[in-house]
Design an enzyme around this catalytic site. Structure first.
Site, PDB file in Angstrom:
ATOM      1  N   CYS A   2      17.707  -8.694   6.729  1.00 25.85           N
ATOM      2  CA  CYS A   2      17.635  -9.839   5.813  1.00 25.85           C
ATOM      3  C   CYS A   2      17.497 -11.118   6.628  1.00 25.85           C
ATOM      4  CB  CYS A   2      18.906  -9.900   4.988  1.00 25.85           C
ATOM      5  SG  CYS A   2      19.260  -8.351   4.149  1.00 25.85           S
ATOM      6  N   ARG A  27      11.358 -11.364   6.484  1.00 23.07           N
ATOM      7  CA  ARG A  27      12.456 -10.449   6.869  1.00 23.07           C
ATOM      8  C   ARG A  27      13.028  -9.709   5.670  1.00 23.07           C
ATOM      9  NH1 ARG A  27      14.931 -11.059  11.844  1.00 23.07           N
ATOM     10  NH2 ARG A  27      16.761  -9.987  11.041  1.00 23.07           N
ATOM     11  N   TRP A  75      16.692  -7.998   1.955  1.00 27.77           N
ATOM     12  CA  TRP A  75      15.958  -6.727   1.924  1.00 27.77           C
ATOM     13  C   TRP A  75      17.011  -5.712   1.554  1.00 27.77           C
ATOM     14  CZ3 TRP A  75      11.064  -5.223   1.773  1.00 27.77           C
ATOM     15  CH2 TRP A  75      10.776  -3.868   1.917  1.00 27.77           C
ATOM     16  N   ASN A 101      23.973  -9.523   6.779  1.00 22.42           N
ATOM     17  CA  ASN A 101      22.801  -8.742   7.149  1.00 22.42           C
ATOM     18  C   ASN A 101      23.325  -7.515   7.872  1.00 22.42           C
ATOM     19  OD1 ASN A 101      20.303  -7.796   7.844  1.00 22.42           O
ATOM     20  ND2 ASN A 101      19.999  -9.208   9.561  1.00 22.42           N
ATOM     21  N   GLY A 102      22.928  -6.323   7.435  1.00 21.21           N
ATOM     22  CA  GLY A 102      23.370  -5.103   8.108  1.00 21.21           C
ATOM     23  C   GLY A 102      23.873  -4.093   7.095  1.00 21.21           C
ATOM     24  N   GLU A 484      -1.189  11.983  12.852  1.00 25.34           N
ATOM     25  CA  GLU A 484      -0.694  10.601  12.733  1.00 25.34           C
ATOM     26  C   GLU A 484      -1.229   9.737  13.870  1.00 25.34           C
ATOM     27  OE1 GLU A 484       0.469   8.902  10.502  1.00 25.34           O
ATOM     28  OE2 GLU A 484       1.318   7.136  11.506  1.00 25.34           O
ATOM     29  N   LYS A 488      -3.451   6.329  13.221  1.00 26.69           N
ATOM     30  CA  LYS A 488      -3.121   5.013  13.801  1.00 26.69           C
ATOM     31  C   LYS A 488      -4.334   4.419  14.490  1.00 26.69           C
ATOM     32  CE  LYS A 488      -0.028   3.912  12.087  1.00 26.69           C
ATOM     33  NZ  LYS A 488       0.083   4.861  11.078  1.00 26.69           N
ATOM     34  N   GLU A 491      -7.200   3.510  11.906  1.00 28.23           N
ATOM     35  CA  GLU A 491      -7.020   2.452  10.907  1.00 28.23           C
ATOM     36  C   GLU A 491      -6.894   1.069  11.520  1.00 28.23           C
ATOM     37  OE1 GLU A 491      -3.445   2.406   8.526  1.00 28.23           O
ATOM     38  OE2 GLU A 491      -2.379   3.621   9.954  1.00 28.23           O
ATOM     39  N   HIS A 507     -11.982  27.611  16.554  1.00 28.24           N
ATOM     40  CA  HIS A 507     -12.704  28.008  15.328  1.00 28.24           C
ATOM     41  C   HIS A 507     -13.738  26.972  14.932  1.00 28.24           C
ATOM     42  CE1 HIS A 507      -9.947  31.346  14.845  1.00 28.24           C
ATOM     43  NE2 HIS A 507      -8.943  30.516  15.070  1.00 28.24           N
ATOM     44  N   LYS A 609      -1.459  -2.946   2.418  1.00 25.89           N
ATOM     45  CA  LYS A 609      -0.178  -2.361   2.840  1.00 25.89           C
ATOM     46  C   LYS A 609       0.315  -1.344   1.817  1.00 25.89           C
ATOM     47  CE  LYS A 609       3.449  -1.570   5.218  1.00 25.89           C
ATOM     48  NZ  LYS A 609       3.296  -0.640   6.357  1.00 25.89           N
TER      49      LYS A 609
HETATM   50  C1  AGP Z   1      -0.264   4.222   7.298  1.00 25.09           C
HETATM   51  O1  AGP Z   1      -0.371   3.535   8.532  1.00 25.09           O
HETATM   52  C2  AGP Z   1      -1.081   3.558   6.215  1.00 25.09           C
HETATM   53  N1  AGP Z   1      -0.709   2.221   6.047  1.00 25.09           N
HETATM   54  C3  AGP Z   1      -1.092   4.397   4.928  1.00 25.09           C
HETATM   55  O2  AGP Z   1      -1.561   5.677   5.255  1.00 25.09           O
HETATM   56  C4  AGP Z   1       0.276   4.570   4.230  1.00 25.09           C
HETATM   57  O3  AGP Z   1       1.103   5.409   4.993  1.00 25.09           O
HETATM   58  C5  AGP Z   1       0.022   5.220   2.854  1.00 25.09           C
HETATM   59  O4  AGP Z   1      -0.770   4.345   2.098  1.00 25.09           O
HETATM   60  C6  AGP Z   1       1.314   5.518   2.095  1.00 25.09           C
HETATM   61  O5  AGP Z   1       1.997   4.323   1.830  1.00 25.09           O
HETATM   62  P1  AGP Z   1       3.507   4.423   1.294  1.00 25.09           P
HETATM   63  O6  AGP Z   1       4.295   5.092   2.373  1.00 25.09           O
HETATM   64  O7  AGP Z   1       3.924   3.014   1.049  1.00 25.09           O
HETATM   65  O8  AGP Z   1       3.481   5.255   0.049  1.00 25.09           O
END
Ligand code: AGP
Length: 614
Positions: A2, A27, A75, A101-102, A484, A488, A491, A507, A609
């Site tokens: 927070c 935050r 938060w 905060n915590g 993953e 990273k 994206e 394969h 996001k």
């Molecule tokens: C991950 O780096 C991306 N931003 C995206 O794949 C994300 O994980 C996905 O959209 C799911 O989002 P959420 O965890 O908020 O549901």
């Protein structure tokens, strides 16, 4: 995580505090509040939602002028984002105001003690409990500093506390344990804050506070002592960051900051999970244990990075509970007419708690009478609100679009869920569960080890900044790590990268391997059947065809290192927990490649996001 502000000085306290909160809105931003000391005592205004809601509340219901006060932008961890759960919180008589905060680990026992004394809590937060404890000490005649000293010794967990006493004009007192707190030293005014962003507009002279310290500020003085009352050594410093850098704590990107926040985020997510009887406690798990014992199928549903966390969860939960686990892309789940019954447990994973694909899956599962547990980082979001139970991660707000601390804390929550199910179903003995939880507790320190040794990662990013293709390989829980790591890189650097199950290479995908192609291979610890040796064979296969092998393996794994063009050693952990460490260098590598190539790492092109459309 927070945003906290304390102010005392010549300025109008409301102005100084609200402006400080605005600069820390990143935050935490699900509610905000302010408490000012004036001739009426302590006046509080607080509202759920953005700080704009608080500003409107202050316009509608003005507070009398003041030169002393505290503020908070939240938060949520304990208790959803509501007006009554917003900070500041007051003690029973309104004599003391406090922001926090915590996470207070022993809040349940403290709350029970207060209830036994007839105290009626106004909120569902752990923070309000502290306000009552602090006020009790003040009401028996202790100074605010002494009262704070007597209060913090009752608390377990991580906390920054900032408080005012209606009858102590001209001072603000704070305490710090495992949660940030910094003093802003002005001319005839002093500030307290979670980070320098809040007061950098007023002063660049700061004092960093250390562990277990109490600080008292007045317009002209700063007094710092240890919790035990002994004198404290402090470190004054000059802030030369601009505001933007201050909000990123000096990092170039929120993503890089969040990568380095992961050890603490993982530790915070584990806080308060072990009860007095050493049993695992998931306090938001509101599904009857008798029902959980009838579960005969688990379906994990998520998107993107959260889906990769789900793939890892499958290995752990199946191994510990012997319940079959399917992992499904949220966007596919309800269109395949899945077999879901009242004895199916659907587990959704979502950092934002607002992903439309995942929300639709929750609704579909509940229509099929399945119970739904959500793993989420955003208290009060839509998905946890529509679920039967929730396990909150405590990563704090994740600002960067690319999920990092969201991912590693999701893994921790998945492990906790698996161990909890094993504990109540008896497929793991109590001591086995405890041993694994203790192993989880050691991960934070091992994550620090990895993050303290990144020269090789940054150097390789420099060498490969112009590479156009990357492969990522792994087996078992290393396979989702490969997926993953590829995501990273894709994206944020817009570079083609693919993750494969290492055993799948022969394969078809091995046709992609050509001289110089960078190939990351995540190698499991030795001792897991033939798993380790088979992955070492895969390294040889791709190296024999000219691939440039970047091998992530246990420190001292000479067999894997023998075929590595680049070797990134990992601390030794059980196989199932290795993803929490192995993903770290891959996150850093992706962030560095994107930075070197001039991309906007925090807001990559075409991405949002939270994907709130199907
Ligand atoms: C991950 O780096 C991306 N931003 C995206 O794949 C994300 O994980 C996905 O959209 C799911 O989002 P959420 O965890 O908020 O549901």
């Amino acid at each position: 995580m927070c945003g906290i502000v304390g102010y005392v000085g010549f300025q109008d306290a409301q102005t100084a505090i609200v402006s400080g909160l605005k600069r820390m809105e990143y935050r935490g931003y699900d509610s905000a509040g302010i408490a000012l000391v004036n001739e009426r005592g302590i006046e509080v205004r607080k509202k759920a939602g953005k700080i704009a809601n608080l500003v409107q509340e202050l316009e509608d219901h003005p507070i009398a002028p003041s030169h002393q006060g505290i503020g908070h932008t939240r938060w949520a961890t304990h208790g959803g984002p509501t007006d009554e759960n917003a900070h500041p919180h007051l003690g029973a008589t309104g004599r003391v105001g406090l922001v926090h905060n915590g996470i207070i680990e022993n809040f349940a026992s403290l709350a029970a003690g207060l209830a036994a004394d007839g105290v009626v809590l106004r909120s569902q937060t752990d923070s309000e409990i502290v306000a009552h404890l602090l006020e009790r000490e003040v009401l028996v005649g202790h100074s605010l500093v002494e009262a704070m000293r007597r209060t913090v010794v009752q608390l377990r967990g991580a906390f920054t506390l900032v408080a005012v006493d209606a009858q102590s004009p001209g001072e603000v007192v704070a305490a710090r344990r495992s949660s940030p707190l910094v003093v802003g030293v002005g001319q005839s005014e002093m500030f307290l804050a979670s980070d320098v962003a809040s007061f950098i507009a007023y002063t660049r002279e700061a004092i960093e506070l250390g562990q277990d310290q109490i600080v008292r500020i007045t317009p002209d003085t700063v007094e710092v002592t240890m919790f035990d009352g002994t004198s404290a050594v402090t470190r004054p410093y000059h802030i030369d960051w601009d505001l933007s850098a201050a909000q990123k704590d000096g990092y170039d990107w929120f993503m890089r900051k969040e990568i380095f926040e992961q050890p603490k985020a993982v530790a915070d997510t584990l806080l308060g999970r072990i009860g007095a009887d050493r049993q695992l406690v998931l306090d938001e798990m509101r599904i009857d244990t008798a029902h959980l014992r009838t579960i005969d199928a688990i379906i994990v549903v998520a998107a993107g990075t959260a889906y990769h966390a789900g793939l890892i969860a499958k290995y752990a939960i199946e191994h510990w509970t012997r319940i079959p686990v399917e992992v499904e892309l949220a966007s596919e789940f309800r269109y395949r007419d899945p077999i879901v019954t009242s004895t199916t447990l659907v587990v959704t994973i979502s950092q934002s708690g607002e992903t439309a694909d995942t929300l639709m899956a929750v609704r579909h599962a509940r229509e099929q009478h399945a119970k739904v547990v959500s793993i989420c980082n955003t208290n009060g979001a839509t998905i946890p609100r529509e679920s039967d139970a929730v396990i909150y991660t405590h990563a704090g707000p994740e600002i960067a679009v690319a999920s990092t601390k969201g991912f590693t804390t999701q893994l921790i929550a998945c492990y906790l869920l698996g161990l909890y199910l094993a504990q109540i179903r008896g497929t793991k003995f109590g001591d086995e569960v405890q041993r694994l939880v203790e192993e989880l507790g050691s991960l934070s320190g091992k994550m620090d080890e990895v993050l303290d040794d990144l020269d090789g990662v940054l150097g390789l990013a420099e060498q490969l900044r112009d590479a156009e293709d990357f492969l990522f390989l792994g087996r078992h829980v290393g396979y989702p790590v490969a997926l993953e790591g590829a995501l990273k890189l894709k994206e944020i650097s817009y570079t083609h990268a693919e993750g494969f199950a290492a055993g799948e290479l022969k394969h078809g995908p091995i046709a992609l391997v050509e001289k110089g192609l960078p190939i990351f291979i995540v190698v499991p610890p030795k001792g897991r059947d033939q798993l380790h040796d088979k992955v070492v064979s895969n390294i040889q296969e791709v190296r024999a065809r000219g691939g440039r092998t970047i091998v992530l393996a246990e420190r001292g794994d000479a067999d894997a290192a023998a075929f590595a063009d680049v070797f990134w050693p990992l601390p030794i952990v059980p196989t199932l927990f290795q993803p929490v460490l192995a993903i770290l260098p891959l996150q850093v590598f992706a962030c560095q490649i994107a930075t070197l190539n001039g991309h906007d790492v925090d807001q990559p092109r075409n991405l949002a996001k939270s994907v709130t459309v199907e």
